[in-house]
Design a protein around this motif. Sequence first.
Motif, mmCIF file in Angstrom:
data_model
loop_
_atom_site.group_PDB
_atom_site.id
_atom_site.type_symbol
_atom_site.label_atom_id
_atom_site.label_comp_id
_atom_site.label_asym_id
_atom_site.label_seq_id
_atom_site.Cartn_x
_atom_site.Cartn_y
_atom_site.Cartn_z
ATOM 1 N N ALA A 168 4.141 -9.850 -3.613
ATOM 2 C CA ALA A 168 5.345 -9.369 -3.017
ATOM 3 C C ALA A 168 5.977 -9.195 -4.562
ATOM 4 N N PHE A 169 6.846 -7.915 -4.571
ATOM 5 C CA PHE A 169 7.491 -7.491 -5.859
ATOM 6 C C PHE A 169 8.884 -8.273 -5.690
ATOM 7 N N ARG A 170 9.451 -8.611 -6.789
ATOM 8 C CA ARG A 170 10.693 -9.103 -7.102
ATOM 9 C C ARG A 170 11.958 -8.255 -7.291
ATOM 10 N N VAL B 29 13.852 2.999 1.543
ATOM 11 C CA VAL B 29 13.789 2.052 2.360
ATOM 12 C C VAL B 29 12.212 1.966 2.544
ATOM 13 N N THR B 30 11.640 0.963 2.192
ATOM 14 C CA THR B 30 10.020 0.816 2.403
ATOM 15 C C THR B 30 9.641 -0.363 3.274
ATOM 16 N N VAL B 31 8.843 -0.044 4.379
ATOM 17 C CA VAL B 31 8.322 -0.881 5.076
ATOM 18 C C VAL B 31 6.852 -1.204 4.724
ATOM 19 N N VAL B 32 6.525 -2.482 4.458
ATOM 20 C CA VAL B 32 5.277 -2.832 3.808
ATOM 21 C C VAL B 32 4.369 -3.503 4.823
ATOM 22 N N SER B 33 3.011 -3.040 4.870
ATOM 23 C CA SER B 33 2.463 -3.792 6.076
ATOM 24 C C SER B 33 0.910 -3.885 5.114
ATOM 25 N N VAL C 253 10.260 -5.517 4.300
ATOM 26 C CA VAL C 253 11.022 -4.180 3.971
ATOM 27 C C VAL C 253 11.855 -4.288 2.570
ATOM 28 N N SER C 254 11.770 -3.120 1.752
ATOM 29 C CA SER C 254 12.168 -3.539 0.416
ATOM 30 C C SER C 254 13.147 -2.282 0.260
ATOM 31 N N LEU C 255 14.120 -2.308 -0.664
ATOM 32 C CA LEU C 255 15.065 -1.282 -1.127
ATOM 33 C C LEU C 255 14.414 -1.148 -2.510
ATOM 34 N N ARG D 31 12.698 1.140 -9.143
ATOM 35 C CA ARG D 31 12.860 -0.492 -9.334
ATOM 36 C C ARG D 31 13.379 -1.007 -8.167
ATOM 37 N N PHE D 32 12.964 -2.227 -7.729
ATOM 38 C CA PHE D 32 13.408 -3.053 -6.568
ATOM 39 C C PHE D 32 14.645 -3.436 -6.615
ATOM 40 N N VAL D 33 15.577 -3.389 -5.535
ATOM 41 C CA VAL D 33 16.685 -3.923 -5.733
ATOM 42 C C VAL D 33 17.101 -4.789 -4.227
ATOM 43 N N GLY E 197 -5.752 -3.085 0.760
ATOM 44 C CA GLY E 197 -4.888 -3.989 1.649
ATOM 45 C C GLY E 197 -3.599 -3.361 1.908
ATOM 46 N N LEU E 198 -2.875 -3.077 0.792
ATOM 47 C CA LEU E 198 -1.255 -2.911 0.869
ATOM 48 C C LEU E 198 -1.060 -1.503 1.544
ATOM 49 N N VAL E 199 -0.334 -1.299 2.573
ATOM 50 C CA VAL E 199 0.211 0.153 3.113
ATOM 51 C C VAL E 199 1.549 0.131 3.354
ATOM 52 N N ALA F 223 4.999 4.005 -2.409
ATOM 53 C CA ALA F 223 5.550 4.924 -1.640
ATOM 54 C C ALA F 223 6.908 5.480 -1.968
ATOM 55 N N PRO F 224 7.712 4.979 -2.395
ATOM 56 C CA PRO F 224 9.137 5.707 -2.977
ATOM 57 C C PRO F 224 9.090 6.617 -3.692
ATOM 58 N N GLY F 225 8.154 6.290 -4.964
ATOM 59 C CA GLY F 225 8.022 7.483 -6.048
ATOM 60 C C GLY F 225 7.998 8.885 -5.732
ATOM 61 N N LEU G 97 4.099 7.858 2.192
ATOM 62 C CA LEU G 97 3.248 6.902 2.528
ATOM 63 C C LEU G 97 2.340 6.493 1.347
ATOM 64 N N ASP G 98 1.996 5.215 1.306
ATOM 65 C CA ASP G 98 1.437 4.482 0.469
ATOM 66 C C ASP G 98 0.043 4.010 1.098
ATOM 67 N N ASP G 99 -1.166 4.505 0.778
ATOM 68 C CA ASP G 99 -2.244 4.069 1.479
ATOM 69 C C ASP G 99 -2.975 3.419 0.238
ATOM 70 N N ARG H 52 2.996 -13.183 7.080
ATOM 71 C CA ARG H 52 1.912 -12.628 6.846
ATOM 72 C C ARG H 52 1.501 -11.532 5.893
ATOM 73 N N ARG H 53 2.528 -11.960 4.835
ATOM 74 C CA ARG H 53 2.382 -10.924 3.607
ATOM 75 C C ARG H 53 1.291 -11.562 2.791
ATOM 76 N N MET H 54 0.162 -10.873 3.001
ATOM 77 C CA MET H 54 -1.104 -11.607 2.148
ATOM 78 C C MET H 54 -1.162 -11.040 0.638
ATOM 79 N N LEU I 185 -2.151 2.428 -2.824
ATOM 80 C CA LEU I 185 -2.173 2.857 -4.041
ATOM 81 C C LEU I 185 -1.772 1.729 -5.040
ATOM 82 N N ILE I 186 -1.146 0.796 -4.504
ATOM 83 C CA ILE I 186 -0.742 -0.160 -5.231
ATOM 84 C C ILE I 186 -2.012 -1.353 -5.681
ATOM 85 N N GLY I 187 -2.718 -1.516 -4.413
ATOM 86 C CA GLY I 187 -3.690 -2.496 -4.651
ATOM 87 C C GLY I 187 -4.345 -2.333 -3.137
HETATM 88 C C1 PHB Z 1 6.790 -3.486 -1.635
HETATM 89 O O1 PHB Z 1 8.232 -3.575 -1.599
HETATM 90 O O2 PHB Z 1 6.403 -4.718 -1.860
HETATM 91 C C2 PHB Z 1 6.232 -2.202 -1.667
HETATM 92 C C3 PHB Z 1 6.897 -0.894 -1.825
HETATM 93 C C4 PHB Z 1 6.355 0.154 -1.744
HETATM 94 C C5 PHB Z 1 4.991 0.210 -1.899
HETATM 95 C C6 PHB Z 1 4.263 -0.933 -1.545
HETATM 96 C C7 PHB Z 1 4.832 -2.272 -1.701
HETATM 97 O O3 PHB Z 1 4.409 1.283 -1.878
#
Ligand code: PHB
Length: 551
Positions: free
Chosen positions: A134-136, A232-236, A109-111, A120-122, A213-215, A147-149, A205-207, A129-131, A209-211
Motif C-alpha cells: 500500500a502506498f503512503r 481517484v483510483t480503486v485498487v484491487s 481507494v486512493s487520491l 503523488r498520493f495525497v 496481482g495489483l489491478v 492507473a492515474p498517470g 486501467l492498471d493491469d 484484503r490488501r495483500m 503495471l506496478i507489480g
Molecule cells: C494505490 O493507491 O495503491 C494504487 C494506485 C494506482 C495504481 C495502483 C495502486 O495503479
Amino acid sequence: MTPLATTALPPGEAVGPLLRGMAVLRELARGDGRAAVGDLVRATGLARSTVDRVISTLERVGYLRTDGREAVLAPPLMELGNAYLAASRLPELLGPLADRLADGLDESVSLAVPDRDGVRFVHQATRRRRMSLAFRIGDLLPAERGAPGALFAADWSVPDWQRWRQRRRADPADTGFPALPPGRTDGAATFEARTREAAEAGWSLDDQLIGPGLVALAAPVPDAAGRPVCAVTVVSHTSRHSAASLLGAVLPELRRTVAAMRHTLADPPAPADAGSDRSAVAWSRASKQELGPEFVESLARGLAVLGAFGRAQSALPLTAVAEATGMARATVRRALITLQHLEYLEVDGRLFRPTPRVLELGFAHLSGLTLPQIAEPHLKALVEQVHDSASMAVLDGGDILYVARVPTVRIMTVTITVGTRFPAYATALGRVLLAGLPAVERAEQVARADLTALTPHTVTDPARLAALLEQAVRDRYALVDEELESGLRSIAVPVHDRDGRVVAAVNVSMHASRRTARQAREDLLPPMREAAARIENDLHIAARYTAPPVA
Ligand code: PHB
C-alpha cells in the motif's frame, strides 16, 4: 497557470541559506530519513560548516534531531507536507468521498495528484484484503506505472513528454521512486497509447503495471476548466478481479463519486479559520541570540513562510503571507521566490500555493512512524534527565500493554519489555489510561476488573479505585506505590491525541528507596509533562492527515 521555474540557476534574489537548507532536507529525505553528517556534506557538495549550521537550525526548528553523528528527520517536518495538503484542500474536501467509495466497494481507494512526470498520493483509504503493498501519502509513482498517470499525461505538453523520456533514459531502474517494488514491469512501451485511450475513455486501467496481482481503475476529477486536479483510483487484486472485471464492477460507482467530487470542488465551503502565528519572528530572534552563528534565521523564516499556507488552508498573495507570519514583505518576497525556484511553490497571478513536491521532504517516510517510534527519542531524553526507566503503554482491555521502553537498571523481578502486560488497576500507567476513558466506560472497567491483591498495598476496593481514578483525572497524573510489586514506585502522565483523547501514558518507575513519593512528584512530574507535551506535539502534526499506528 505560469509554468514552474525550471532554470537550473537560482534567481539573484534567492535566499542562499534557504536553498542550502532545503538541499540538506531533500538529501536526508531521499534515503531512509537518516544520514551521517559526512555523507550529507558529500551528497550536497556544501561545506561542512554550512551543513553543521543548517542541521543545528533544523534541529532547533524541530524538523530533525541528531543521533550521534547522524541527522534524523523528525515528525514536525510533516508540517511542510501538511501545508501543501491543507492549502490544496483535497484530503479535507474529497477524502470523505473517497472513504465512502472504499466502504461501498470494500476495496482500497486512493487520491493522487500530478507531480511533474509522476503521480503523488495525497489520500489513502486502505480496506480489507490488501495483500500487496500500500502506498503512503507523499509516495511518488512514475506516470507510466499505475492507473492515474495516463490520465494526467493527457494534459502534457511536448516539453513534458521530453522530460519524461529523459527521466526514463537517465533512471532506467526507477531508483528515483523508492516506493515502487523492485523490478520493472515496463509500462513505457504502451504509455503513449494508454494516455490516448484514457483521454478518450475518461478512465485508465492498471493491469499489474506496478507489480504482480495489483489491478486498479482510475478516473480524473477535473476543475471548472476541465483540467484534472487529481485522480481517484480503486485498487484491487487479481484474486478478486481481473482488470476487465474491475472496470465492469466499479466504473458506475467511481463515476458517481467523481461527480460528487466535482460538485464539492466547484463550490467548496470556506476554510475553517486557523488563525495566524506571528510568533515566528520573535522566536527566530530569540533562537539567534541563543545559538548565534549556529542558527540561520533566513532558513527558519523561509520554512515559516511555507508553514503559513498550512494555517491559511489556501493559496496566498505575498501580503497575506507577510500578515500571517509577521515578517517584512521584502523577507517574505525573497523566501517565496526561493521556494518557487525550488518548485515547492507555484504562482498563479499574484497567488502562491505549495506544490505536491513539498511532500518529497520526508512526508511518506515520517507518516510510517508508529506512536512508540514517535515517542522513543523523547523517552530517551527523559531517561537521560531523570536516570530512571521510562515507558509508554496503551490500554488493552483491562490490561496495560507496553509499547515503548527505555530501561536503566533492572529493579523488578520480572523484566518489562515491549509487549509486557500488567493489570491496569494496579499500575500508574493503567490508572492514567483508565482515568482517560469516558466516565461510563471507566465505571464499567472498574466494575469488571478482578481486583486481586498483588502486594499488601494493592487497592482492591472498587469504590476506592474509582475515587483514585477521579483524582487522576483532576491531577492529570497518577502515582502508584508498591501495588504491583513490593519496592516499586511508578508515576505516570497521559498522552493525548489531536482530539484530546488519552491514547497512551508515559511513566517513570524506580525503586521506592530512590525517592520519596513527594520527591517523585516534585522532581519527575515537570520533565515528564514536558516529554509528554513533545510527544503530543509530534503526534498532532503527524496525525493531521495520516493515522500513526499505536503499535
Ligand atoms: C494505490 O493507491 O495503491 C494504487 C494506485 C494506482 C495504481 C495502483 C495502486 O495503479
